[in-house]
Design a protein around this motif. Structure first.
Motif, short mmCIF file in Angstrom:
data_model
loop_
_atom_site.label_atom_id
_atom_site.label_comp_id
_atom_site.label_asym_id
_atom_site.label_seq_id
_atom_site.Cartn_x
_atom_site.Cartn_y
_atom_site.Cartn_z
N CYS A 344 -11.12 -43.73 -30.11
CA CYS A 344 -11.63 -44.99 -30.68
C CYS A 344 -10.80 -45.38 -31.90
O CYS A 344 -10.53 -44.57 -32.78
CB CYS A 344 -13.07 -44.83 -31.11
SG CYS A 344 -14.14 -44.25 -29.81
N GLY A 383 -20.61 -45.05 -37.21
CA GLY A 383 -21.46 -45.91 -36.39
C GLY A 383 -20.74 -46.88 -35.50
O GLY A 383 -21.35 -47.71 -34.86
N THR A 384 -19.41 -46.80 -35.44
CA THR A 384 -18.69 -47.76 -34.60
C THR A 384 -17.94 -47.10 -33.46
O THR A 384 -17.14 -47.75 -32.80
CB THR A 384 -17.67 -48.56 -35.44
OG1 THR A 384 -16.74 -47.64 -36.02
CG2 THR A 384 -18.34 -49.36 -36.53
N THR A 385 -18.17 -45.81 -33.23
CA THR A 385 -17.34 -45.09 -32.27
C THR A 385 -18.16 -44.47 -31.14
O THR A 385 -19.38 -44.47 -31.18
CB THR A 385 -16.54 -43.98 -32.99
OG1 THR A 385 -17.47 -43.20 -33.73
CG2 THR A 385 -15.51 -44.56 -33.92
N ILE A 386 -17.45 -43.92 -30.16
CA ILE A 386 -18.11 -43.33 -29.00
C ILE A 386 -18.88 -42.08 -29.39
O ILE A 386 -20.04 -41.91 -29.01
CB ILE A 386 -17.09 -43.01 -27.89
CG1 ILE A 386 -16.50 -44.31 -27.32
CG2 ILE A 386 -17.72 -42.16 -26.79
CD1 ILE A 386 -15.36 -44.11 -26.34
N ASN B 44 -12.86 -47.94 -25.82
CA ASN B 44 -12.24 -47.28 -26.97
C ASN B 44 -11.76 -48.21 -28.07
O ASN B 44 -11.59 -47.79 -29.20
CB ASN B 44 -11.09 -46.37 -26.50
CG ASN B 44 -10.03 -47.13 -25.73
OD1 ASN B 44 -9.73 -48.28 -26.05
ND2 ASN B 44 -9.45 -46.51 -24.72
N CYS B 45 -11.53 -49.50 -27.77
CA CYS B 45 -10.94 -50.35 -28.81
C CYS B 45 -11.95 -50.77 -29.84
O CYS B 45 -11.61 -51.01 -30.98
CB CYS B 45 -10.24 -51.56 -28.20
SG CYS B 45 -11.36 -52.86 -27.64
N ARG B 46 -13.21 -50.85 -29.46
CA ARG B 46 -14.34 -51.17 -30.34
C ARG B 46 -14.31 -52.60 -30.85
O ARG B 46 -14.95 -52.92 -31.84
CB ARG B 46 -14.43 -50.19 -31.51
CG ARG B 46 -14.21 -48.74 -31.15
CD ARG B 46 -15.06 -48.25 -30.03
NE ARG B 46 -16.46 -48.03 -30.35
CZ ARG B 46 -17.37 -47.62 -29.50
NH1 ARG B 46 -17.02 -47.36 -28.25
NH2 ARG B 46 -18.61 -47.45 -29.86
N LEU B 49 -17.81 -54.98 -30.20
CA LEU B 49 -19.11 -54.57 -30.73
C LEU B 49 -19.99 -55.78 -31.01
O LEU B 49 -19.53 -56.77 -31.57
CB LEU B 49 -18.92 -53.78 -32.02
CG LEU B 49 -18.40 -52.34 -31.89
CD1 LEU B 49 -17.91 -51.82 -33.22
CD2 LEU B 49 -19.47 -51.42 -31.32
N LYS B 57 -27.43 -49.13 -34.11
CA LYS B 57 -25.97 -49.26 -34.21
C LYS B 57 -25.48 -50.46 -33.42
O LYS B 57 -26.12 -50.88 -32.46
CB LYS B 57 -25.30 -48.01 -33.64
CG LYS B 57 -25.39 -46.79 -34.52
CD LYS B 57 -24.63 -45.66 -33.82
CE LYS B 57 -24.66 -44.38 -34.63
NZ LYS B 57 -23.95 -43.30 -33.91
#
Lengths: 442, 542
Positions: A344, A383-386, B44-46, B49, B57
Motif C-alpha cells: 500500500c 487507517g488507510t492501508t490493507i 494497494n494504491c489507496r 478511499l 475507517k
C-alpha cells in the motif's frame, strides 16, 4: 502465583514426551476427545475468556465460532509462530521448553474446529525451536496423538511445520497465509476474513502459539478457574517479555490485568542501576509509548486500550532516563521502513519517508517543522492501508513526539548527533538497497 | 438489487457491484490507479478511499461491494485530504521527470495531481534510486523510479495473458517490478501492460519519443490482423511530419468492446500498422513488355475496361477476405452478377496461423466470415491460378492481397506468364504487384470506411481515419468506377449506400445500419445491455 507454562522454562531443558506425559500431558486432549462435543469445547473456551495472545486480543472461542462448517471444504488450523514483533520472545520459550503443550493445544483446537490438517508457520530465525517441534511431532505420532485415528478415535490430524524466511509481514495473518501458499507475503484485502476464505481459499483458524498452549490448562483447571486468574473479560495468564533497562529482563508469566508498575518493579527487579524510569512500550514495538507517570495501568487488552496503547504481543520494553526518545523513535521507524511489504502506498512511502526524516534529525540536521510533519504523515499512514503494519508504525510515530515533544525540540535545537547511532546507521541503514534481489510472485 | 446513497444520490445497482462502479453509475468519479475492471482487485494504491457510514475507517471503493442502505460519501474533507496525501505518498519517490517522460500528457499522476493534489512538496530528503530505461522485453521499457507499484501489469500477465513474467522484487519503498529471472516480457499481449500502466513506468518501445501525445489525433477503427477484429483506436498525426519519420500512424490502442476484445489487443495487431505508411503503391501503372507507363485513375479504369471487354469470360478474379463487406458485395455484383464470370474466387491463406483462446485467431483475415455470409467461399483460388497457368484465362484481376501469402512464387510466376494481362488492385508493393501488368493503387483500411464481420459474426464499422496516399482510392470506389465503366447502373455514392443495399439483400446483415454500428462498433443485435462489464469478471475471480 500460578505457573502454567513457565514452570517448564528450565534453562537448557526440553520436556520431551516421557516427562510431559508424567506431568499429565495429553490427558486433556484425550479428555476432550472422550467427553466433549466440539461445540462444548468452543463453549468452554468462550467461558475461559481466553484472548488471542498474538497481539490482537480477539476472544478465542468467539473466533472459532465464526468458522463455517459444512462448506464442503476442509477447515485448516494455522499456528502463528512467526513471533516477529520486536520485544517479543515468548513463543520461542514455549516451543523450546515444552513443545508438547503446543501440540496438545493444537489437538484441542483442531477437534473444536473439525480440522484435520494444521500448519505451524515458524519464523526462519527459530531453526532450533523448529527442530525441537519437528521432533516432538514425531514423538506424538509414535504415541498416536497425531496422525491417523488419533487417540483410537476415527479422527486424523496432521501437523506440518513450515519455516518462514524472516519477514515481519509474514506474522500478519493474511500475509502469513500468502507466504504459506508459496507467494509473496502481501496481506489480503478483507473481507473475506480468513475464518471464511483462508488458507487455499478454505475456512481457516489462525491462532498464536501461546493462545493454543494455554488450552490444556483451561481443560485441566476448568474455564471458570482460568477466567478468574485474569481480569474482567481477559482470562488467565500471559507471558510478558520484559526487555530493556530492567535488572532482570526475561519472560514472566503473569495474570492478565496485573499493573505495569508491578511487572517492572516487583517481577523484573526495577530499573537497572536504580535509575529513573523514563518510558515503557507495553505491548511490542507497535504499541504506543507510556511515560513513567502512566504505568499504573492493568496489563490487559481493555485497560491498555483505554490508555490509548495496546497489550499487543506482551513485549514490555523499558527505557530509563538515559534513553534518547528521539533516537529510540529513529530505530523504531527504521524497523517499519525495512519491514513494510511495499503493497500500500501510504505505508510503503510513509515509513520510508519518516525513516529518512528521523535519520536526518539524528544526524544533526533536524528542523523544528519536522516534528509536525512527522505527526501529519503519521495521521495519513494509519487507517488507510490493507493491514495493520502502518497502524503499528503510526502508534509509536504519534505517541513518541506527542508525549516527549520538548525532547524532540531540544534535540533539534542542540543539533545533537549521536556518533554511535550514526555508525550503526551506515551498517544497517535501509537507505542502502537490501541484500538480495529476490523475485516474488504476488 | 442493492439500493444505496452516494453523495446524496440514490442509486440501485446489480448485486456485487463495487462502490467505485456504483459511483460511476451515479456520475461520480472516484480516482484510482490500481483498480482495473478487467483485472482482479488489488486495493494497494489507496486512491479510491471513501467514507462509508457506520465504518470507522475509510474504505477502498474498488473492493467494497454495494449493499442495501449503504451511505457513501466521496467528497468529505476527510476523503479529500486523505486523497491528497495518498498522492503525496505516491509522488514522494517519483522523479517528476515529466519533461522527458513519454507518458506526459496521458499520465494519471499529472491528471490527479491537478485535480486532487495541488500541495506543496514537504520532501527534504533524497529520493530513492531505482533502475531506469530497462527493456523488459521487445516492446516494453521500464522506468522503475516512475512506477507506483499498482501491480496492474503483473495482474495482466497473471490473469489475462496467463504468462506470469512479472513480479515484485525487494520490499518497502525499494520495491520494484521485475521480470522473472531468465525470462522476458515477450508474451503475445505485452503491449497491453503499457496501456494499463497509469504512469510513465512502462512505455512502448515502438512509440516512445516519436511524438508528444498531445499532438495525436484519434479515430475509431478495427484491427485487420486476424478474424477477431479487435476494436481499436488509431492515433495519428498529420501536422508534424518531422516526428517519427513522417509516418502518419503513430500507434494503435485497443478500444473497449465487451463482445470482441474487452480492453485488450495482441502485439501483432498493435504493431502491424506500418504498412499504412510504408511501401505504398501511389500511382496507377501500366506495364507492357519493355515499357512502363504511369496513368491517372480514370485512364487505368478505362484501360482495364477495354481489356476486360475483349477478354469476355476468360477472366479470373481473386478477391480477398481483407476487403470490406461493401467491397465484396460490389465485386460480386460486377463479376458474378453482371459479367457472369465463372472464375471468381476468394483467397485464403494456405497455412493456418497461430491461435489461442484469448484473442488471436488462426485466420489472419478480418472479413472471412463476412465474405462467407455474402456467398463467397474459400478454396477455389488455387484452381483459378492453375487455369491461368494452363492458358485457360486471358486476364486475371487480383484484389488486395499478395498471392505469395497463399501460393509459392513459382506457381504465381507461371500463371502470370501465361496471362495476356493481369491487374492488381491494392495498397502495397510486393511480388504480386510486381508480376501484374496493371496496378491500381488502393486505400488501406485506415483510409476508407466500411465494415468487417468477425469470426463470431459480429459486424463492426471502421472509420476513414486518414486520406489515401497518392492516387489511391478505396477499393469500393475503384469497383464502383469499374462497374459504371462496364455499363452497370450502380446508384451508390458512399460506402453506406452499398451497405444499405447489402442489408436489404443479404439476410445475415438484415436491420444493420451504419448509424447503429457507429455506437461503439458493437453488434447491436447481440448486445445484452452489459452496463457494467466488470461484474462477470469479478465472478470469475471469486
Amino acid at each position: 502465583m500460578e505457573k502454567i507454562l513457565s514452570r517448564f522454562f528450565v534453562p537448557g531443558k526440553t520436556f520431551w514426551m516421557d516427562e510431559y506425559e508424567k506431568d499429565g500431558g495429553y490427558e486433556q486432549a484425550r479428555k476432550v476427545f472422550e467427553c466433549f462435543t466440539r461445540e462444548a469445547v468452543i463453549e468452554e473456551v468462550k467461558k475461559s475468556n481466553l484472548r488471542g495472545l498474538g497481539g490482537a486480543g480477539f476472544p478465542c472461542g468467539m473466533k472459532w465460532s465464526f468458522v463455517p462448517q459444512n462448506t464442503g471444504k476442509p477447515v485448516y488450523l494455522v499456528v502463528n509462530a512467526d513471533e516477529g514483533e520486536p520485544g517479543t520472545f515468548k513463543d520461542k520459550y514455549i516451543i523450546r521448553h515444552v513443545p508438547h503443550t503446543l501440540l496438545e493445544g493444537i489437538i484441542i483446537a483442531a477437534y473444536a474446529n473439525n480440522v484435520h490438517k494444521a500448519y505451524v508457520y515458524i519464523r526462519g530465525e527459530y531453526s532450533g525451536p523448529a527442530d525441537i517441534l519437528e521432533r516432538a511431532i514425531e514423538e506424538a505420532k509414535k504415541k498416536n496423538y497425531l496422525g491417523k485415528k488419533i487417540f483410537g478415535r476415527d479422527y486424523d490430524l496432521e501437523v506440518v511445520v513450515h519455516r518462514g524466511a524472516g519477514a515481519y509481514i509474514c506474522g500478519e495473518e493474511t500475509g502469513l497465509l500468502e507466504s504459506l501458499e508459496g507467494k509473496r507475503a502481501y496481506p489480503r484485502l478483507k473481507p473475506p476474513f480468513p475464518a471464511v476464505v483462508g488458507l487455499f481459499a478454505c475456512p481457516t483458524v489462525i491462532n498464536n502459539v501461546e493462545t493454543l498452549s494455554y488450552l490444556p490448562a483451561i481443560f485441566k483447571g476448568g474455564a471458570e478457574w482460568y477466567a478468574k486468574l485474569g481480569s474482567e473479560k481477559n482470562g488467565g495468564m500471559r507471558l510478558l517479555c520484559v526487555s530493556g533497562h530492567v535488572k532482570k529482563p526475561g519472560v514472566y508469566e503473569l495474570p492478565l490485568g496485573i499493573p505495569l508498575r508491578e511487572v517492572i518493579y516487583t517481577h523484573a527487579g526495577g530499573i537497572r542501576e536504580d535509575r529513573k524510569l523514563k518510558a515503557v512500550v507495553p505491548g511490542g514495538l507497535s504499541a504506543a509509548i507510556l511515560t513513567a507517570d502512566e504505568i499504573d495501568v492493568g496489563m490487559d487488552f481493555d485497560q491498555l486500550r483505554a490508555k490509548g496503547t495496546m497489550a499487543g504481543s506482551g513485549g514490555v520494553i523499558v527505557m530509563d532516563e538515559t534513553t534518547s526518545i528521539v533516537e529510540a523513535l529513529m530505530v523504531t521507524m527504521r524497523f517499519y521502513a525495512h519491514e513494510s511489504c511495499g503493497q500500500c502506498s501510504p505505508c510503503r512511502e510513509g515509513t520510508g519517508w519518516v525513516n529518512k526524516i528521523l535519520n536526518r534529525v539524528v544526524g544533526g540536521e533536524g528542523r523544528q517543522q519536522d516534528i509536525d510533519n512527522l505527526l501529519d504523515i503519521c495521521s495519513f499512514m494509519g487507517g488507510t492501508t490493507i493491514c495493520a503494519l502502518a497502524d503499528g508504525a503510526a502508534m509509536p510515530l504519534r505517541s513518541y513526539p506527542q508525549k516527549f515533544r520538548s525532547e524532540f525540540e531540544t534535540y533539534i535545537v542542540q543539533k545533537k548527533s549521536n556518533p554511535l547511532i550514526l555508525s550503526e546507521l551506515h551498517t544497517h541503514g535501509v537507505h542502502s538497497r537490501g541484500g538480495q534481489r529476490e523475485f516474488h510472485k504476488v | 438489487m442493492p439500493k444505496l446513497t452516494i453523495d446524496g444520490k440514490e442509486i440501485e445497482v446489480p448485486k456485487g457491484t463495487r462502490l467505485i462502479e456504483a459511483a460511476k453509475c451515479a456520475g461520480i468519479d472516484v480516482p484510482y490507479y490500481c483498480y482495473h475492471p478487467g483485472l482482479s482487485v488489488a486495493g494497494n494504491c489507496r486512491m479510491c478511499l471513501v467514507e462509508v457510514e457506520k465504518t470507522p475507517k475509510l474504505q477502498i471503493s474498488c473492493h467494497i461491494e454495494a449493499a442495501d442502505g449503504m451511505v457513501v460519501r466521496t467528497n468529505t474533507e476527510k476523503v479529500l485530504k486523505t486523497r491528497q496525501h495518498v498522492l503525496e505518498f505516491l509522488l514522494l519517490n517519483h522523479p517528476v521527470d515529466c519533461p522527458v517522460c513519454d507518458q506526459a500528457g496521458e499520465c494519471w499522476l499529472q491528471d490527479y495531481y491537478m485535480k486532487h493534489g495541488l500541495y506543496d512538496s514537504r520532501l527534504n530528503e533524497d529520493k530513492n534510486k531505482k533502475p531506469k530505461a530497462v527493456p523488459l522485453g521487445p516492446n516494453v521499457m521500464l522506468d522503475a523510479e516512475r512506477c507506483i507499484l499498482c501491480s496492474r501489469c503483473i495482474r495482466f500477465c497473471d490473469e489475462v495473458s496467463k504468462t506470469s513474467e512479472l513480479g515484485f522484487i525487494n520490499r518497502g519503498s525499494h520495491t520494484e517490478i521485475a521480470v522473472a529471472p531468465g525470462r522476458q516480457l515477450d508474451n503475445k499481449y505485452s503491449g497491453n501492460t503499457v496501456d494499463i500502466c497509469p504512469v510513465g513506468a512502462l512505455t512502448d518501445r515502438d512509440f516512445r519519443f516519436k511524438i508528444r501525445v498531445w499532438y495525436l489525433k484519434e479515430n475509431n477503427s478495427v484491427c485487420s490482423g486476424c478474424a477477431r477484429g479487435c476494436s481499436i483506436q488509431v492515433h495519428y498525426n498529420l501536422d508534424r511530419p518531422h516526428h517519427g519519420k513522417g509516418e502518419r500512424v503513430k500507434r494503435l490502442k485497443p478500444r473497449y468492446n465487451a463482445q470482441v476484445n474487452k480492453w485488450w489487443m495482441c502485439d501483432e495487431g498493435r504493431y502491424g500498422y506500418k504498412s499504412h505508411d510504408a511501401n505504398r503503391i501511389l500511382e496507377a501503372v501500366y506495364r507492357a513488355p519493355g515499357q512502363l507507363k504511369e496513368m491517372n485513375g480514370e485512364e487505368a479504369i478505362a484501360e482495364l475496361t477495354a481489356k476486360m471487354t475483349s477478354a469476355g469470360k476468360k477472366i479470373g478474379v481473386l478477391l480477398s477476405p481483407q476487403l470490406s463487406n461493401e467491397e465484396l458485395y460490389l465485386a460480386k455484383q460486377i463479376f458474378t452478377g453482371h459479367l457472369r464470370l465463372e472464375d471468381v474466387a476468394l483467397l485464403s491463406p494456405n497455412a493456418e496461423g497461430f491461435q489461442d483462446d484469448i484473442l488471436i485467431r488462426a485466420d489472419k483475415n478480418p472479413n472471412t466470415r463476412g465474405a462467407s455470409e455474402l456467398g463467397l467461399k474459400t478454396g477455389q483460388a488455387g484452381a483459378v491460378l492453375e487455369k491461368a497457368a494452363s492458358g485457360g484465362l486471358e486476364g486475371l484481376i487480383v484484389f488486395g492481397q499478395d498471392l505469395t501469402a497463399c501460393f509459392d512464387a513459382g506457381k504465381q510466376k507461371k500463371a502470370f506468364e501465361k496471362l495476356a494481362w493481369s491487374c492488381f488492385v491494392g495498397s502495397n508493393h510486393h511480388l504480386t504487384s510486381e508480376f501484374a501488368s496493371h496496378v491500381i493503387p488502393a486505400a488501406t483500411h485506415f483510409e476508407k470506411e466500411g465494415t468487417f464481420t468477425n469470426f463470431e459474426g459480429i459486424t463492426q464499422k471502421f472509420e476513414k481515419v486518414l486520406e489515401p496516399l497518392g492516387s489511391a482510392r478505396a477499393q469500393w470506389e475503384i469497383l464502383l468506377a469499374l462497374g459504371k465503366s462496364l455499363g452497370m447502373n450502380l446508384p451508390y455514392e458512399r460506402a453506406e449506400d452499398i451497405f444499405h443495399e447489402l442489408s436489404l439483400n443479404v439476410p445475415f446483415f438484415k436491420d444493420l445500419t451504419y448509424e447503429k454500428l457507429n455506437a461503439g462498433g458493437e453488434d447491436i443485435r447481440a448486445m445484452a445491455a452489459p452496463t457494467i462489464p466488470s461484474l462477470e469478471q469479478y465472478d470469475n475471480i471469486l
